[in-house]
Scaffold this motif. Structure first.
Motif, PDB file in Angstrom:
ATOM      1  N   TYR A 126       0.823  -1.198   0.000  1.00  0.00           N
ATOM      2  CA  TYR A 126       0.000   0.000   0.000  1.00  0.00           C
ATOM      3  C   TYR A 126       0.865   1.260   0.000  1.00  0.00           C
ATOM      4  O   TYR A 126       1.908   1.313   0.645  1.00  0.00           O
ATOM      5  CB  TYR A 126      -0.904   0.036   1.233  1.00  0.00           C
ATOM      6  N   ALA A 127       0.378   2.264  -0.700  1.00  0.00           N
ATOM      7  CA  ALA A 127       0.964   3.591  -0.591  1.00  0.00           C
ATOM      8  C   ALA A 127       0.263   4.331   0.552  1.00  0.00           C
ATOM      9  O   ALA A 127      -0.939   4.144   0.787  1.00  0.00           O
ATOM     10  CB  ALA A 127       0.784   4.369  -1.887  1.00  0.00           C
ATOM     11  N   ILE A 128       1.018   5.142   1.238  1.00  0.00           N
ATOM     12  CA  ILE A 128       0.478   5.944   2.342  1.00  0.00           C
ATOM     13  C   ILE A 128       0.680   7.418   2.033  1.00  0.00           C
ATOM     14  O   ILE A 128       1.774   7.844   1.658  1.00  0.00           O
ATOM     15  CB  ILE A 128       1.179   5.607   3.673  1.00  0.00           C
ATOM     16  N   GLY A 153       9.154   4.538  -2.514  1.00  0.00           N
ATOM     17  CA  GLY A 153       9.528   5.671  -3.329  1.00  0.00           C
ATOM     18  C   GLY A 153       8.790   6.906  -2.881  1.00  0.00           C
ATOM     19  O   GLY A 153       7.691   6.832  -2.329  1.00  0.00           O
ATOM     20  N   ASN A 154       9.379   8.033  -3.122  1.00  0.00           N
ATOM     21  CA  ASN A 154       8.774   9.287  -2.705  1.00  0.00           C
ATOM     22  C   ASN A 154       8.963  10.269  -3.838  1.00  0.00           C
ATOM     23  O   ASN A 154      10.067  10.453  -4.328  1.00  0.00           O
ATOM     24  CB  ASN A 154       9.435   9.783  -1.422  1.00  0.00           C
ATOM     25  N   PRO A 155       7.899  10.922  -4.287  1.00  0.00           N
ATOM     26  CA  PRO A 155       8.030  11.827  -5.432  1.00  0.00           C
ATOM     27  C   PRO A 155       9.081  12.908  -5.246  1.00  0.00           C
ATOM     28  O   PRO A 155       9.751  13.293  -6.182  1.00  0.00           O
ATOM     29  CB  PRO A 155       6.631  12.429  -5.554  1.00  0.00           C
ATOM     30  N   PRO A 194       6.208   2.399  -8.087  1.00  0.00           N
ATOM     31  CA  PRO A 194       7.352   3.094  -7.497  1.00  0.00           C
ATOM     32  C   PRO A 194       7.032   4.503  -6.987  1.00  0.00           C
ATOM     33  O   PRO A 194       7.775   5.033  -6.172  1.00  0.00           O
ATOM     34  CB  PRO A 194       8.348   3.162  -8.653  1.00  0.00           C
ATOM     35  N   LEU A 195       5.947   5.077  -7.476  1.00  0.00           N
ATOM     36  CA  LEU A 195       5.607   6.433  -7.065  1.00  0.00           C
ATOM     37  C   LEU A 195       4.307   6.428  -6.268  1.00  0.00           C
ATOM     38  O   LEU A 195       3.604   5.422  -6.200  1.00  0.00           O
ATOM     39  CB  LEU A 195       5.477   7.341  -8.289  1.00  0.00           C
TER      40      LEU A 195
END
Length: 124
Positions: free
Chosen positions: A32-34, A56-58, A102-103
């Protein structure tokens, strides 16, 4: 059952730092993305930072807000530094299934699960 619980909010002086926590259950952070969001009185909810399922972090190391996570603790953190009075808001964490991506997104509409929020007040 998916749950997200924020903690760590409070009163901080301008220029100070604060670390918020988002404890999650019912799913794995590896899938999951948070996202972290905030909402000030009379304003729309806005994204401030996020972390993808692949960590990953933008905008890594950009700005005053930094996101990190601890897989073993099922917790995501938001480190806020050089806080300003305009950072005063209720801060929320949210989750969306995003395995292998990844993003991450900072759009409110992209997230499906939300915590109840924690109040951050920046004032002298």
């Amino acid at each position: 059952q998916v749950q997200l619980v924020e903690s760590g909010g409070g009163l901080v002086q301008p220029g100070g730092s604060l670390r918020l926590s988002c404890a999650v259950s019912g799913f794995s952070l590896e899938y999951y993305a948070i996202g972290w969001f905030r909402q000030a009185p009379g304003k729309e909810r806005e994204g401030v930072a996020c972390i993808s399922s692949r960590e990953g972090n933008p905008d890594p190391a950009k700005g005053r807000f930094t996101v990190s996570r601890d897989i073993a603790q099922n917790t995501v953190y938001l480190r806020m530094s050089r806080l300003k009075p305009e950072d005063t808001a209720v801060y929320y964490c949210a989750a969306v299934f995003a395995f292998g991506q990844p993003l991450c997104s900072s759009a409110v509409s992209d997230y499906h699960y939300w915590g109840q929020g924690t109040q951050v007040t920046v004032s002298s």
